[in-house]
Scaffold this motif. Structure first.
Motif, short mmCIF file in Angstrom:
data_model
loop_
_atom_site.label_atom_id
_atom_site.label_comp_id
_atom_site.label_asym_id
_atom_site.label_seq_id
_atom_site.Cartn_x
_atom_site.Cartn_y
_atom_site.Cartn_z
N ALA A 10 -2.33 3.68 -27.75
CA ALA A 10 -2.58 2.45 -26.99
C ALA A 10 -4.08 2.21 -26.87
O ALA A 10 -4.86 3.15 -26.70
CB ALA A 10 -1.97 2.55 -25.59
N ALA A 11 -4.47 0.95 -26.96
CA ALA A 11 -5.84 0.54 -26.68
C ALA A 11 -5.84 -0.34 -25.45
O ALA A 11 -5.04 -1.27 -25.36
CB ALA A 11 -6.43 -0.22 -27.87
N VAL A 12 -6.71 -0.03 -24.50
CA VAL A 12 -6.79 -0.77 -23.25
C VAL A 12 -8.20 -1.29 -23.10
O VAL A 12 -9.17 -0.52 -23.08
CB VAL A 12 -6.42 0.11 -22.04
N THR A 13 -8.36 -2.61 -22.96
CA THR A 13 -9.69 -3.18 -22.78
C THR A 13 -10.03 -3.25 -21.29
O THR A 13 -9.16 -3.36 -20.43
CB THR A 13 -9.79 -4.59 -23.39
N GLY A 14 -11.32 -3.15 -21.01
CA GLY A 14 -11.76 -3.15 -19.62
C GLY A 14 -11.18 -1.99 -18.84
O GLY A 14 -10.80 -2.12 -17.67
N ALA A 15 -11.11 -0.83 -19.47
CA ALA A 15 -10.38 0.31 -18.90
C ALA A 15 -11.26 1.31 -18.18
O ALA A 15 -10.81 2.40 -17.84
CB ALA A 15 -9.60 1.02 -20.01
N GLY A 16 -12.53 0.97 -17.94
CA GLY A 16 -13.41 1.92 -17.28
C GLY A 16 -13.21 2.00 -15.78
O GLY A 16 -13.56 3.00 -15.15
N ARG A 17 -12.63 0.95 -15.20
CA ARG A 17 -12.45 0.90 -13.75
C ARG A 17 -11.19 0.10 -13.44
O ARG A 17 -10.60 -0.54 -14.30
CB ARG A 17 -13.65 0.24 -13.06
N GLY A 18 -10.80 0.11 -12.17
CA GLY A 18 -9.78 -0.79 -11.66
C GLY A 18 -8.45 -0.71 -12.38
O GLY A 18 -7.93 0.37 -12.67
N LEU A 19 -7.89 -1.89 -12.66
CA LEU A 19 -6.58 -1.95 -13.29
C LEU A 19 -6.57 -1.30 -14.67
O LEU A 19 -5.63 -0.58 -15.02
CB LEU A 19 -6.13 -3.42 -13.41
N GLY A 20 -7.60 -1.56 -15.47
CA GLY A 20 -7.64 -0.98 -16.81
C GLY A 20 -7.63 0.53 -16.78
O GLY A 20 -6.93 1.17 -17.58
N ARG A 21 -8.42 1.10 -15.90
CA ARG A 21 -8.43 2.56 -15.76
C ARG A 21 -7.05 3.07 -15.37
O ARG A 21 -6.55 4.05 -15.92
CB ARG A 21 -9.46 2.97 -14.71
N ALA A 22 -6.42 2.40 -14.38
CA ALA A 22 -5.09 2.81 -13.95
C ALA A 22 -4.09 2.74 -15.10
O ALA A 22 -3.26 3.64 -15.28
CB ALA A 22 -4.63 1.95 -12.78
N HIS A 23 -4.18 1.68 -15.90
CA HIS A 23 -3.27 1.55 -17.04
C HIS A 23 -3.51 2.67 -18.06
O HIS A 23 -2.55 3.25 -18.58
CB HIS A 23 -3.47 0.20 -17.74
N ALA A 24 -4.78 2.94 -18.37
CA ALA A 24 -5.09 3.98 -19.36
C ALA A 24 -4.57 5.34 -18.90
O ALA A 24 -3.97 6.08 -19.69
CB ALA A 24 -6.60 4.03 -19.59
N LEU A 25 -4.79 5.67 -17.64
CA LEU A 25 -4.32 6.96 -17.13
C LEU A 25 -2.80 7.04 -17.12
O LEU A 25 -2.21 8.08 -17.43
CB LEU A 25 -4.86 7.18 -15.71
N ALA A 26 -2.14 5.93 -16.76
CA ALA A 26 -0.68 5.92 -16.71
C ALA A 26 -0.08 6.03 -18.11
O ALA A 26 0.93 6.71 -18.32
CB ALA A 26 -0.19 4.66 -16.01
N LEU A 27 -0.67 5.34 -19.08
CA LEU A 27 -0.21 5.46 -20.46
C LEU A 27 -0.36 6.89 -20.97
O LEU A 27 0.55 7.43 -21.61
CB LEU A 27 -0.98 4.48 -21.35
N ALA A 28 -1.51 7.50 -20.67
CA ALA A 28 -1.74 8.88 -21.09
C ALA A 28 -0.75 9.83 -20.43
O ALA A 28 -0.27 10.78 -21.06
CB ALA A 28 -3.18 9.28 -20.78
N ALA A 29 -0.46 9.58 -19.15
CA ALA A 29 0.49 10.43 -18.43
C ALA A 29 1.88 10.37 -19.05
O ALA A 29 2.67 11.30 -18.90
CB ALA A 29 0.55 10.03 -16.96
N GLU A 30 2.19 9.27 -19.74
CA GLU A 30 3.48 9.13 -20.40
C GLU A 30 3.41 9.48 -21.89
O GLU A 30 4.30 9.16 -22.65
CB GLU A 30 4.01 7.71 -20.22
N GLY A 31 2.31 10.14 -22.28
CA GLY A 31 2.25 10.71 -23.61
C GLY A 31 1.47 9.93 -24.64
O GLY A 31 1.32 10.38 -25.78
N ALA A 32 0.95 8.75 -24.29
CA ALA A 32 0.19 7.97 -25.26
C ALA A 32 -1.20 8.56 -25.48
O ALA A 32 -1.80 9.13 -24.56
CB ALA A 32 0.07 6.53 -24.79
N ARG A 33 -1.69 8.42 -26.70
CA ARG A 33 -3.10 8.65 -26.97
C ARG A 33 -3.80 7.31 -26.77
O ARG A 33 -3.31 6.29 -27.25
CB ARG A 33 -3.29 9.18 -28.39
#
Length: 305
Positions: A10-33
């Motif tokens: 998965a690629a997440v834009t604007g993922a350094g803070r806020g919603l993007g960060r939360a999405h990136a961490l949640a995707l990783a927690a479910e096994g995504a790179r």
């Protein structure tokens, strides 16, 4: 990590803070790179060039046993959007999910809204959705033509401001309304390539919304922070997974513990004269139709009549 997105990239834009960060961490927690994109700008889009926010999220993911790569390009440029896809392919060999999230605010009432502030917000929110989507879609089309049918997913970030309008946010509301239109077109055009495209209109406390949700800055005693960005991410993860087969061209609101399917413009009361109206007749018909129509929901921040 095993989970809903195991094996996906998965690629997440604007993922350094806020919603993007939360999405990136949640995707990783479910096994995504995860490819973590962030330009490192301030809440109004100024500054930039700092790799810190993206790299910090990458470090968090790696510390939890996941895999991630940082990308600090400007996704509202052709070079930046293209390199986002290239980073995923070079780091992990594939791209399955794109979460378009990057954005900032420059709020002004319309009479005070400068052209530069209009252009800047439209650029990052709307062009910053279009270009990553375009380049990811081109990759997935190539995969389909090569006989490797993707199960690709795009999750765009809308807003209640784009659905209802928001006083003092003409630029932001217009951009987010454009994101919804882009989502509908992309879903219709890209389905043939195995791509599903949906949008989420989130409500959460971030740098962009800290004034709006100032009263909710402290978590309640029961421990459930209704305005935490993490509340939105489970829906984004599901929409970015292979499990949401058959769901495309839809818009969801997500806030606290609530998920709502938004139903857009639909024909309401209609009058057909079978011939051209005079202005007076058209006005009379319009008033009769409005009397039978559902009243619109109020614009955010509007003063009650």
């Amino acid at each position: 990590m095993a989970g809903l997105c195991t094996g996906r990239v998965a690629a997440v834009t604007g993922a350094g803070r806020g919603l993007g960060r939360a999405h990136a961490l949640a995707l990783a927690a479910e096994g995504a790179r995860v490819v973590v994109n962030d330009l490192g700008v301030g809440p109004d889009g100024t500054g930039g060039g700092a790799s810190g926010p993206a790299q910090r999220v990458v470090d968090e993911i790696r510390a939890s046993g996941g895999e991630a790569a940082a990308h600090t390009g400007d996704i509202a440029t052709t070079a930046g959007a293209s390199s986002l896809v290239t980073t995923a392919l070079e780091a992990f060999g594939r791209l399955d999910t794109l979460v378009n999230n990057a954005g900032f605010l420059r709020d002004r009432m319309l009479v005070n809204l400068g052209e530069d502030d209009w252009d800047a917000v439209l650029r990052v929110h709307l062009k910053g959705h279009f270009l990553p989507l375009k380049h990811a879609a081109a990759h997935w089309r190539s995969e389909m033509k090569a006989g490797r049918a993707p199960e690709a997913r795009v999750v765009n970030t809308g807003s209640g401001a784009g659905l209802l309008g928001s006083v003092g946010q003409g630029n932001y509301s217009a951009a987010k309304a454009g994101v919804i239109g882009l989502t509908l077109v992309a879903a219709a055009e890209l389905g043939r390539y195995g791509v599903q495209v949906n949008a989420v209109a989130p409500a959460a406390r971030t740098r962009m919304t800290e004034w709006t949700f100032a009263e909710a800055m402290t978590a309640p005693a029961d421990g459930f922070d209704a305005m935490a960005p993490d509340n939105v991410s489970p829906l984004v993860v599901w929409l970015g997974s292979a499990e949401c087969t058959g769901v495309t061209g839809r818009v969801f609101e997500a806030e606290a513990g609530r998920i709502t399917v938004m139903e857009g413009w639909r024909p309401g009361p209609t009058a057909d004269r079978g011939a051209r109206w005079t202005p007076a007749q058209a006005g009379e018909a319009a008033r009769e139709l409005l009397a039978r129509a559902e009243p619109p929901r109020p614009v955010y921040g509007a003063t009650a009549p």
